[in-house]
Design a protein around this motif. Structure first.
Motif: not given
Length: 290
Positions: A178-188
């Motif tokens: 699975l991909l788990i979005p964890l934005v902040g360091h980069t936009r995606g």
């Protein structure tokens, strides 16, 4: 599925223990922690670290600013191709690459696997192509991925994962990845979660940088890595919020989820040692059965 932990990069910034928390000299030791997963669909890479072309001609591929800041070691052994061959596997069998993000130290090896499909968040490839500002124009290096032929882009959605947004059913990949979005360091920026027979494994990418930022109620981070995270962030509020959520995950679900980041050498050694121990056990079982 069999999971291997690979170090596909070595960076030695000035600062020693002020960066990594353990070095005794003037320089620190940071790794590029990648994964190789053996699946029924072929080999799957989670991030690539630096690539062979980065090693052969760094000035034509990378920003001198980050080359000097991070003091990158350009050695063939710190590439995914070399690591895969060391395992006795064929790099040509890499069918898929799943990226936490497109920073130069995570995507440098993409073109070493020309037949692989590359999976990444849509917002990340958009940011990488725009490359606005001082940091973005140097962190994203189009020369590392402009020959990639097969891309798959994703947006957040679907059933949540331990309270996080999740992207399930990545095209051509086992449902356990699975991909788990964890934005902040980069936009995606995204983490990659893998369901194993022993529970979940989460590659958190650069959502945190130091082992003691998780696993205890209070965040502890070295001054060097705290400053570097702030320098590289695109959304401070989102980054710290996701880091808080990862800290809570590491405490509330420690028996269900093991997590690690991309650059902590101590974390890498811990997981790599476990990987080697399991490999030895499997080899003994195979020998005994024969």
């Amino acid at each position: 599925m069999r999971i291997h932990h690979l170090n596909c990069g070595c960076m030695c910034p000035i600062g020693g223990a002020l960066f990594d928390g353990f070095s005794r000299g003037l320089t620190a030791c940071l790794v590029c922690h990648c994964l190789l997963i053996e699946t029924n669909q072929g080999l799957v890479l989670i991030d690539t670290g630096f690539g062979q072309r980065d090693i052969q001609a760094p000035l034509s591929r990378l920003s001198p600013f980050f080359m000097n800041l991070n003091r990158i070691k350009f050695e063939q052994k710190y590439t995914a191709v070399a690591a895969i061959e060391q395992l006795g596997l064929n790099p040509r069998d890499v069918r898929h690459i799943v990226l936490t993000h497109l920073d130069f130290d995570h995507a440098g090896g993409l073109e070493d696997f020309p037949e692989a499909t590359v999976h990444v968040m849509l917002s990340e490839i958009e940011a990488a192509r725009e490359r606005h500002g001082f940091v973005s124009s140097r962190r994203y290096r189009p020369g590392q991925w402009d020959e990639v032929k097969n891309w798959k882009y994703y947006s957040a959605g679907g059933e949540p994962w331990f309270g996080f947004e999740a992207v399930r059913n990545l095209e051509g990949l086992p449902p356990e990845i699975l991909l788990i979005p964890l934005v902040g360091h980069t936009r995606g920026h995204a983490g990659i979660a893998i369901e194993t027979s022993e529970g979940w494994l989460l590659h958190a990418g650069d959502a945190y940088f130091y082992r003691h930022e998780i696993g205890s109620p209070k965040r502890v981070c070295t001054p060097g890595l705290r400053a570097y995270q702030s320098f590289m962030e695109v959304d401070r509020k989102a980054r710290l919020s996701n880091q808080d959520k990862l800290r809570a995950l590491s405490l509330d679900h420690s028996s269900e989820v093991r997590l690690f980041c991309s650059h902590d050498a101590i974390e890498f050694k811990t997981f790599a040692d476990q990987d080697n121990s399991q490999l030895q056990k499997d080899n003994l079982r195979s020998t005994a059965s024969n």
